[in-house]
Scaffold this active site. Structure first.
Site, PDB file in Angstrom:
ATOM      1  N   GLU A  62       0.890  -1.162   0.000  1.00  0.00           N
ATOM      2  CA  GLU A  62       0.000   0.000   0.000  1.00  0.00           C
ATOM      3  C   GLU A  62       0.932   1.217   0.000  1.00  0.00           C
ATOM      4  OE1 GLU A  62      -2.138   0.990   3.576  1.00  0.00           O
ATOM      5  OE2 GLU A  62      -3.542   2.262   2.487  1.00  0.00           O
ATOM      6  N   ARG A 287       5.934 -12.544   9.465  1.00  0.00           N
ATOM      7  CA  ARG A 287       6.680 -11.351   9.091  1.00  0.00           C
ATOM      8  C   ARG A 287       7.997 -11.307   9.851  1.00  0.00           C
ATOM      9  NH1 ARG A 287       2.701  -7.442  10.653  1.00  0.00           N
ATOM     10  NH2 ARG A 287       3.548  -6.309   8.873  1.00  0.00           N
ATOM     11  N   LYS A 297       4.929   0.788  10.690  1.00  0.00           N
ATOM     12  CA  LYS A 297       4.875   2.031   9.935  1.00  0.00           C
ATOM     13  C   LYS A 297       4.607   3.214  10.847  1.00  0.00           C
ATOM     14  CE  LYS A 297       3.492   0.449   5.333  1.00  0.00           C
ATOM     15  NZ  LYS A 297       2.385   0.308   4.366  1.00  0.00           N
TER      16      LYS A 297
END
Length: 579
Positions: A62, A287, A297
């Site tokens: 994204e 992850r 983020k």
RNA sequence: UGGGGUGUGGUGUAAUUGGCAACACGACGGAUUCUGAUUCCGUUAUUCUAGGUUCAAGUCCUAGCACCCCAGCCA
């Protein structure tokens, strides 16, 4: 294709060193010593003839932030798989939320994926490319009685959703007629309703133990400008309604994502099934977590926004841009990603692994040079003041083909302060009063006199030079001729946080409490050998006995490079001395 | 008993699907070395727990325990 696989013999003991050149050409099989769980799934799929044996993956970021080392794991995984099986790899932006996304991020991501070695050829896509198709499919689902327009606001929807342990209850709008739903959706698209006033929802099961299946939102109203579609839309599809169908449209075979999407897989499957379209297989992996840094983020953004670092490309950041500016190579990052493997266990990799990966790569490729970070002057009393002795030094001790260079030696040289000790312990192999050491590539010097200032600090050493290349002395140190030295900025970077898990904070604390105050040290009077003045931005060197350094592409000037320390050399002396 | 996942050395991943727990990295010890780097050699495990099946269990069965994810109109 699958039959050929079955017939191919699998070597009993594959050689530990696999040949990368064979990768694309060979069919999948027991080529590597061990296969991770995703490779095993793909092997089985191909053996069963699924997708005609085709493998097609994608990386779906994204564009709402910069890529970090965790994304690199996903990129290497997806691209690596496509490459290994002779398949294809797409880069697709998941741009379904215009209020969070920006073109700046799109550009940076494209650049970073490319730099890492990801090759998407002509397959750069955007979920927004599919908005019209997605809308048509929504109409199709309404007609099939599988979707409805709901007038509940966000708060009401939360109430109706139920909790983890209690079922939700049906929306009062759940049983609208097909015609009414069609008309409402059309009006939503036409901009007749304000943000948040209505949604299009999938009609699944409000009692499902999986909250994602409790009539999830497919479309929400956002009167926002989209960086690609402009003002063409005021309703935007949700992630769940977009992702699987985008994969489907692109012919993705294996849709690899992280563990938190495991709960979404039933929904992913539901849309593909109800729509009757190509159905990629979603596979989830753990992850990447790394010690001594943060990866979310939100936290990365906070570090940048509140100026704890200089920017997204600050060499201390775990972002790809930060790592690049630090001097990491794509090869090192790829080797790292290969080495950490892939599984479903939520593990944390030691930062040392990343550092080792660059050392390994840079040891091979970086030419050697000498740089004195904290200079201490040594006067060689038997060398005339006007004399310059040229010594020849190898550019890489293990690679004679990289040639040699000439380095000037004069009466006054700088050595590292750490390379002299007045009261040296027995195992100190460097310079001490009355002792001697070798000057790398030159001769041997002695220390006859120690000069101090009023405060008792050592300010200068005096000794003699012996142009001897055969005698054995225990220590060898680096040096730079004072007269010829290039004085420039050298930035020593270290880990951003001083604890392995910065997120482990006591009540009321924050990860910022663990910021390492010594994560950057700028040395302004470092003395470098003169050849380094010719370093071009982006050049990499090993400053012998010190570490690997990268000529900063932003701050370097012609003839005046500025160096960033990528990583130190391993230092068993420091380790022993620290004990 | 809400649902979905995951537990193998200091770390990360394997184990031909029931057959001597392997590989890598680190750490430690040693050798070589004009970088205390590199390179080379050696050392480094009650497979989350407790029972059970079996000649044989990391793998199968039963019961536990621990950790991660899910109640955005984020992805």
């Amino acid at each position: 294709m699958a039959a050929a696989d079955d017939a191919s013999p699998s070597p009993k003991k594959p050689s530990p060193k696999k040949n990368p050149a064979d990768k694309a050409a060979e069919p999948a099989g027991s080529r590597t010593p061990s296969r991770n769980f995703i490779q095993q799934i793909i092997d089985a799929d191909r053996a069963a003839g699924k997708n005609d044996g085709r493998v097609h993956t994608r990386f779906p970021p994204e564009p709402n932030g910069y890529l970090h080392i965790g994304h690199a794991k996903s990129i290497c995984l997806n691209f690596g798989l496509a490459n290994e099986y002779g398949g294809k790899f797409n880069l697709r932006f998941d741009d379904t939320n215009p209020v969070k996304e920006e073109q700046e991020y799109v550009d940076a991501i494209i650049d970073d994926v490319h730099w890492l070695g990801g090759e998407w050829e002509d397959r750069l896509f955007h979920a927004s490319d599919y908005f019209e198709q997605l809308y048509e499919w929504a109409v199709q689902l309404i007609k099939a009685g599988k979707a409805y327009v709901c007038d509940l606001n966000a708060e009401q929807m939360r109430e109706y959703r139920g909790t983890l342990k209690e079922p939700g209850k049906n929306s009062p709008h759940r049983d609208r007629t097909v015609d009414e739903n069609l008309k409402l959706l059309e009006e939503m698209r036409a901009g007749k309703y304000p943000d948040g006033s209505r949604t299009l929802r999938a009609k699944i099961d409000m009692a499902s133990p999986n909250l994602n299946m409790r009539d999830p939102v497919m479309y929400r109203i956002k009167h926002a400008h989209h960086q690609r579609t402009g003002d063409a839309w005021c309703i935007y599809p949700s992630y769940d309604y977009t992702h699987g169908q985008s994969d489907s449209i692109e012919g993705i075979t294996h849709s690899i994502c992280t563990l938190e999407f495991e709960n979404h897989r039933p929904l992913y499957d539901w849309f593909c099934r109800e729509l009757g379209i190509h159905h990629p297989q979603q596979i989830e992996f753990a992850r990447l977590n790394l010690t001594y840094t943060v990866m979310s983020k939100r936290k990365l953004l906070e570090l940048v926004r509140d100026r704890h670092v200089a920017g997204w490309d600050d060499p201390r950041m775990p972002t790809i841009r930060g790592l690049r500016r630090r001097g990491f190579t794509a090869e090192a990052i790829r080797a790292f990603c290969e080495r950490i493997g892939v599984a479903k266990f939520n593990s944390t990799i030691d930062m040392g692994w990343l550092e080792d990966a660059v050392r390994e790569d840079l040891n091979e490729r970086a030419p050697r040079a000498m740089a004195v970070l904290r200079p201490l002057k040594v006067v060689l009393t038997n060398v005339p003041a006007d004399k310059t002795i040229m010594v020849e030094a190898p550019n890489h001790p293990q690679k004679p083909e990289l040639g040699t260079r000439q380095i000037p030696l004069t009466r006054e040289v700088y050595i590292e302060q750490d390379d002299f000790m007045e009261d040296a312990p027995k195992k100190f192999f460097r310079l001490k009063p009355g002792g001697e050491v070798r000057l790398r590539a030159a001769g041997i010097i002695s220390c006859d006199e120690v000069i101090k200032d009023a405060a008792g600090n050592v300010t200068e050493l005096r000794g003699t030079f012996d142009d001897d290349h055969s005698r054995k002395v225990k220590g060898t140190i680096h040096w730079v001729s004072a007269k010829h030295a290039l004085t420039t900025d050298v930035r020593l970077y270290d880990r951003l946080f001083n604890v392995p898990d910065p997120d482990d904070v006591p009540e009321g604390g924050t990860f910022l409490d663990h910021l390492n105050p010594d994560s950057i040290a700028v040395i302004q009077d470092a003395k470098l050998e003169p050849s380094l003045a010719n370093a071009a931005p982006g050049d990499q060197f090993q400053f012998e006995r010190v570490g690997y350094f990268y000529a900063d592409p932003v701050d370097s000037q012609p003839g005046q490079p500025v160096f960033n320390r990528t990583v130190t050399l391993r230092d068993s002396w420091a380790k022993a001395a620290g004990k």
